[in-house]
Structure formats: structure tokens, C-alpha cells
Design an enzyme around this catalytic site. Structure first.
Site, PDB file in Angstrom:
ATOM      1  N   ASP A  12       0.814  -1.229   0.000  1.00 37.11           N
ATOM      2  CA  ASP A  12       0.000   0.000   0.000  1.00 37.11           C
ATOM      3  C   ASP A  12       0.845   1.276   0.000  1.00 37.11           C
ATOM      4  O   ASP A  12       0.423   2.299   0.543  1.00 37.11           O
ATOM      5  CB  ASP A  12      -0.964   0.037   1.209  1.00 37.11           C
ATOM      6  CG  ASP A  12      -1.781  -1.224   1.305  1.00 37.11           C
ATOM      7  OD1 ASP A  12      -2.265  -1.680   0.260  1.00 37.11           O
ATOM      8  OD2 ASP A  12      -1.918  -1.766   2.417  1.00 37.11           O
ATOM      9  N   LYS A  15       2.054   2.205  -4.952  1.00 36.75           N
ATOM     10  CA  LYS A  15       2.742   1.689  -6.151  1.00 36.75           C
ATOM     11  C   LYS A  15       1.901   1.893  -7.396  1.00 36.75           C
ATOM     12  O   LYS A  15       2.417   2.160  -8.466  1.00 36.75           O
ATOM     13  CB  LYS A  15       3.064   0.190  -5.995  1.00 36.75           C
ATOM     14  CG  LYS A  15       4.127  -0.095  -4.974  1.00 36.75           C
ATOM     15  CD  LYS A  15       4.426  -1.572  -4.894  1.00 36.75           C
ATOM     16  CE  LYS A  15       3.267  -2.397  -4.399  1.00 36.75           C
ATOM     17  NZ  LYS A  15       2.857  -2.093  -3.023  1.00 36.75           N
ATOM     18  N   GLY A  39      -3.956  -4.464  -4.645  1.00 36.25           N
ATOM     19  CA  GLY A  39      -4.948  -3.494  -5.120  1.00 36.25           C
ATOM     20  C   GLY A  39      -4.204  -2.236  -5.509  1.00 36.25           C
ATOM     21  O   GLY A  39      -3.794  -1.468  -4.644  1.00 36.25           O
ATOM     22  N   HIS A  40      -3.953  -2.059  -6.796  1.00 31.78           N
ATOM     23  CA  HIS A  40      -3.204  -0.884  -7.259  1.00 31.78           C
ATOM     24  C   HIS A  40      -4.189   0.165  -7.761  1.00 31.78           C
ATOM     25  O   HIS A  40      -4.860  -0.036  -8.771  1.00 31.78           O
ATOM     26  CB  HIS A  40      -2.205  -1.288  -8.361  1.00 31.78           C
ATOM     27  CG  HIS A  40      -1.084  -2.128  -7.836  1.00 31.78           C
ATOM     28  ND1 HIS A  40      -0.132  -2.727  -8.625  1.00 31.78           N
ATOM     29  CD2 HIS A  40      -0.755  -2.456  -6.566  1.00 31.78           C
ATOM     30  CE1 HIS A  40       0.729  -3.376  -7.852  1.00 31.78           C
ATOM     31  NE2 HIS A  40       0.352  -3.233  -6.617  1.00 31.78           N
ATOM     32  N   GLN A 220       2.490  -5.865  -3.177  1.00 32.98           N
ATOM     33  CA  GLN A 220       2.779  -5.905  -1.728  1.00 32.98           C
ATOM     34  C   GLN A 220       4.089  -5.145  -1.463  1.00 32.98           C
ATOM     35  O   GLN A 220       4.445  -4.272  -2.237  1.00 32.98           O
ATOM     36  CB  GLN A 220       2.842  -7.352  -1.203  1.00 32.98           C
ATOM     37  CG  GLN A 220       1.509  -8.063  -1.173  1.00 32.98           C
ATOM     38  CD  GLN A 220       1.130  -8.697  -2.494  1.00 32.98           C
ATOM     39  OE1 GLN A 220       1.938  -9.342  -3.121  1.00 32.98           O
ATOM     40  NE2 GLN A 220      -0.107  -8.542  -2.910  1.00 32.98           N
TER      41      GLN A 220
HETATM   42  P1  IMP Z   1      -2.216 -12.751   1.888  1.00 32.15           P
HETATM   43  O1  IMP Z   1      -1.284 -12.183   0.874  1.00 32.15           O
HETATM   44  O2  IMP Z   1      -3.667 -12.554   1.529  1.00 32.15           O
HETATM   45  O3  IMP Z   1      -1.884 -14.164   2.235  1.00 32.15           O
HETATM   46  O4  IMP Z   1      -2.023 -11.906   3.248  1.00 32.15           O
HETATM   47  C1  IMP Z   1      -0.817 -11.979   4.009  1.00 32.15           C
HETATM   48  C2  IMP Z   1      -0.458 -10.619   4.611  1.00 32.15           C
HETATM   49  O5  IMP Z   1      -0.124  -9.717   3.546  1.00 32.15           O
HETATM   50  C3  IMP Z   1      -1.618  -9.942   5.344  1.00 32.15           C
HETATM   51  O6  IMP Z   1      -1.083  -9.170   6.402  1.00 32.15           O
HETATM   52  C4  IMP Z   1      -2.224  -9.009   4.308  1.00 32.15           C
HETATM   53  O7  IMP Z   1      -2.900  -7.929   4.891  1.00 32.15           O
HETATM   54  C5  IMP Z   1      -0.958  -8.573   3.590  1.00 32.15           C
HETATM   55  N1  IMP Z   1      -1.198  -8.159   2.212  1.00 32.15           N
HETATM   56  C6  IMP Z   1      -1.415  -8.943   1.141  1.00 32.15           C
HETATM   57  N2  IMP Z   1      -1.561  -8.214   0.035  1.00 32.15           N
HETATM   58  C7  IMP Z   1      -1.406  -6.939   0.403  1.00 32.15           C
HETATM   59  C8  IMP Z   1      -1.417  -5.699  -0.324  1.00 32.15           C
HETATM   60  O8  IMP Z   1      -1.566  -5.646  -1.540  1.00 32.15           O
HETATM   61  N3  IMP Z   1      -1.226  -4.578   0.428  1.00 32.15           N
HETATM   62  C9  IMP Z   1      -1.000  -4.617   1.769  1.00 32.15           C
HETATM   63  N4  IMP Z   1      -0.978  -5.742   2.462  1.00 32.15           N
HETATM   64  C10 IMP Z   1      -1.170  -6.895   1.793  1.00 32.15           C
END
Ligand code: IMP
Length: 422
Positions: A12, A15, A39-40, A220
Site C-alpha cells: 500500500d 505503487k 490493489g493498485h 505488496q
Molecule cells: P495474503 O497475501 O492474503 O496471504 O495476506 C498476508 C499478509 O499480507 C496480510 O497481512 C495481508 O494484509 C498482507 N497483504 C497482502 N496483500 C497486500 C497488499 O496488496 N497490500 C497490503 N498488504 C497486503
């Protein structure tokens, strides 16, 4: 110049905006890891658009937008995302979907939810099935995008995997959801996606050999990397520079430049240690001013000051060449700004980052206080017009991390970006 854009924090970082700003000058834009957990957020013709798996290159018809093989794909979600993009007037003829990208299957999402709600694991995932899909890759039982194109083989492979999950769920006292309908939907999605499916690794290699400009779009952030992040509170892919190579099949020689994206402060969603977290009024103010609510899940983000110890770590592990600092304008009303410059722990004071969660949860940040600027930055377009305090803030970041700031973003719009020539 082939450029990698990576998040320096817990995701977040903005990007989407940074990549969208840069994407116009590239021939190819590729996503190489993660899935629709990302989520971009970008603005296209004045409309807010959130991309989850589609690379930002889709907005530029002459740019090839490649979902490389390191990305995990939920076909029904991807179909929906393509349809949404078409409804914006985009032809989508420039999209390539890697045939060897692993599939997120219905039981992956179910497992993600079951584990999140159990006492075994509470990571605060996006519940999209990302982790379990990557687990199947490592477990050597994954199904891939190309499998959607062979109906008979797909039905038999998924039946075997479903049996595996049935046993797993049974052991946890859960029935497995009926997937017959989902299998038909996945095969339908395969028919829809067929025109986009290609050998992404070959295409990318050819683009590199032909000296096309490639933008690698990270998802991420570094601190969520499966190996280098704050384990176990991480996502399941390599969000760092390492993911570029395994995800695309290109070598390190294909990368000319690495740009690290960092907010002017820090946010985190989900569980896990966050040394500079603000649980007070100041944190709420930054959350509201920065609209810090997840673009994928809507969850309120945890908010805190900039952690330079963590940022320097991210710069170093990724070999970052320059920083793109986003959301500087969110600090406009702060009378003073704090930045963490070292950590205090039972072992004393130091400026080494601890990536494993246990160690990181025991540190206390040591702050340096810098003056705020108390001025609205949104309309400023030139570095020289930024208040002196803003330029000192940027210099402080540069001196601490050892890399220059090449861009600053002062709002959501493309024009609200200042490029710093050096
Ligand atoms: P997962 O990727 O859904 O398995 O989540 C694992 C961790 O990564 C959690 O803390 C999510 O909130 C975080 N996370 C996954 N994708 C994003 C993103 O695009 N932005 C921020 N945090 C993310």
C-alpha cells in the site's frame, strides 16, 4: 531502461500511482508475483480504478501488459477484472496471461478462511487463497493456467486435488465446499481467457533480447516477503527483487534500475509487529487524511511514523537505486514529524532491522523529530517550490538510506508528482 518498482514497506505504498506515472514510457509492463491480494489504485480519465492482477500497462494500448508465471491467478476474478477494464473502453488486446501461472482454486480460498479463523494461524490475510495456492506450488501439486484449456485433463487433475483437500478439511472437522459448479465456471473462464494465454517467459525473454523497455511491477512490499519479511506475518511470495527473476524467468542482467516506493509515513494491514505504529489521535488523523482503508478488503490500515531502519533494510536487500516518496501531502498539517532512526531492545540500541516477528516485536523505536511545514502541497509542481522543511525531510531520508529521492507524490493525480533530476 528496464526498471523494477518495488514496495519498501508493508504494501500500500502507492505503487499503483507510481507505476501508472512511469508506465507510459515502457514497451512492456509485467506483474511477476502475488495475486488478487494486491490493489493498485490508479486514476484513468478521471475515474478511480483499482487493479488487482492486471498490470498497469493495460492503460497504454501500445504497451504489452504481461501477467507472468510467478503470479497466482483466480480465473473467475481475472475474467471480471478484464470485463471491468473493457467497460472503461480499453480493448485489452495488449494483455498476455502466462500459461504457467499457478491457479487459485476454490479450496485454496476455503483453506485460507478456515486457517484464519482457527487457532493455528491468524495472519490477517486478504482471504483470497493466495497462501494455499503457493503452498500447492511448493508442494508440487499445483494446477496452471494452461490446464484450463484441456477440459478432460483439468477435470481429472482437480478431482485428485479435491480429494487431497477433502481429507485435509475432514481432519480439521470441516466439510469441503462442493466444487462441481466451480469446475464448470473455471472451464468457462478458460474459454474466455484463451486469447490472452501465451508463453509469457518466452515473450519476456524475446522482449529483453530485442531491447524493449520493460517495467516490472511489484505487488505488496518488502516487509511482506516470504523470506525477508516479518515472518510469519507475511504474504506467500517473494515481493522483493528476488521475485522478479523467478516470476519472469529473466536474469538479473535484465534489470537496469530499481525504484523503491515508500510512503512519507508507514501503514500496515493485518497482524504483525509494527514498531512505529501510532494508536493515538495523530494516527487517526493520518489515517483519515491519507484515506488509509484497504483498496482490496476495505480494512482500516494501521498507521505510524516513517521507520527509516526498516526503509534502509528494504533499500539494501533490493539494491534500490532511487526512492519514490508518496503521500507527502498527508503530513501537511503535522506541526512536527517523527522518524525512527534506531531501535532499542534488551541488547541495546542499534539500527539493524529484525525481520522475524518475534525479535521485531521486542524493539522500541528511537525517534528524531523534524519540523513540519504546515502548508498545502497538493498544487506544487516543482522541487524548488516545496517548503524548506519538506526538502530537509527528503534530504534526511536520503542521507539515512544512502539513496536519492527521484520522485515525490503530493496527491492521487498523475500531475501531482515531482520528478527530481540529478
Ligand atoms: P495474503 O497475501 O492474503 O496471504 O495476506 C498476508 C499478509 O499480507 C496480510 O497481512 C495481508 O494484509 C498482507 N497483504 C497482502 N496483500 C497486500 C497488499 O496488496 N497490500 C497490503 N498488504 C497486503
Amino acid at each position: 531502461m528496464n526498471t523494477v518498482v518495488l514496495g519498501m514497506q508493508w504494501g500500500d505504498e502507492g505503487k499503483g500511482k507510481a507505476i501508472d506515472y512511469l508506465a507510459g514510457s515502457f514497451d512492456v509492463v509485467t506483474r511477476f508475483q502475488g495475486g488478487h491480494n494486491a490493489g493498485h489504485t490508479v486514476y484513468y480519465q478521471g475515474q478511480k480504478v483499482v487493479l488487482h492482477v492486471l498490470p498497469s500497462g493495460i492503460f497504454y494500448p501500445d504497451c504489452l501488459a504481461v501477467i507472468a508465471n510467478g503470479v497466482v491467478v483466480q480465473p473467475l476474478q481475472l475474467v471480471e477484472e478484464i470485463q471491468n477494464a473493457r467497460s472503461l473502453g480499453l480493448s485489452m488486446q495488449n494483455l498476455i496471461l502466462g500459461e504457467n501461472a499457478p491457479l487459485i482454486l476454490p479450496f485454496h480460498q476455503q483453506l485460507d478462511v478456515v486457517f484464519e479463523d482457527s487457532r493455528y494461524q491468524r495472519i490477517g490475510t486478504t482471504r483470497r487463497g493466495i497462501g494455499p495456492a503457493y503452498e500447492d506450488v511448493v508442494g508440487r501439486r499445483a494446477l496452471f493456467v494452461k490446464d484450463l484449456l484441456q477440459e478432460k485433463a483439468f477435470r481429472s487433475k482437480i478431482a485428485i486435488l479435491a480429494d487431497y483437500y477433502r481429507r485435509l478439511f475432514k481432519a480439521h472437522g470441516h466439510p469441503v465446499d462442493d466444487i462441481d459448479q466451480a469446475i464448470d465456471q473455471y472451464l468457462q473462464a478458460g474459454i474466455f481467457l484463451k486469447p490472452y494465454i501465451a508463453n509469457a517467459a518466452h515473450l519476456l525473454r524475446r522482449a529483453y533480447v530485442e531491447k524493449k523497455n520493460i517495467l516490472f511491477e511489484g505487488a505488496q512490499g518488502t516487509l511482506l516477503d516470504i523470506n525477508l519479511g516479518t515472518y510469519p506475518f507475511v504474504t506467500s511470495s517473494n515481493t522483493t527483487i528476488a521475485g522478479v527473476f523467478s516470476g519472469t524467468g529473466l536474469s538479473p542482467k535484465a534489470v537496469d534500475k530499481v525504484i523503491g516506493i515508500s510512503k512519507a509515513y508507514t501503514t500496515r494491514v493485518g497482524e504483525g509487529p509494527f514498531p512505529t505504529e501510532l494508536k493515538d489521535e495523530c494516527g487517526s488523523m493520518l489515517r483519515e487524511r491519507g484515506n488509509e482503508y484497504g483498496s482490496t478488503t476495505g480494512r482500516p490500515r494501521r498507521v505510524g511514523w516513517l521507520d527509516l531502519v526498516a526503509l534502509k533494510y528494504a533499500v539494501q536487500v533490493n539494491g534500490v537505486d532511487s526512492l519514490f516518496i508518496t503521500k507527502l501531502d498527508v503530513l501537511d498539517e503535522s506541526a512536527e514529524i517523527q522518524v525512527a532512526t534506531s531501535y532499542e531492545s534488551a541488547d541495546g540500541r542499534g539500527d539493524d532491522f529484525f525481520s522475524h516477528a518475534d525479535a521485531l516485536s521486542r524493539v522500541r523505536p528511537v525517534y528524531q523529530v523534524l519540523p513540519g511545514w504546515r502548508k498545502n502541497l497538493g498544487a506544487i509542481r516543482r522541487l524548488g517550490d516545496l517548503p524548506r522543511q519538506v526538502r530537509s525531510y527528503l534530504s534526511f531520508i536520503e542521507n539515512f538510506t544512502g539513496v536519492g529521492v527521484s520522485h515525490v507524490s503530493l496527491g492521487g493525480e498523475r500531475e501531482q508528482t515531482i520528478e527530481i533530476d540529478r
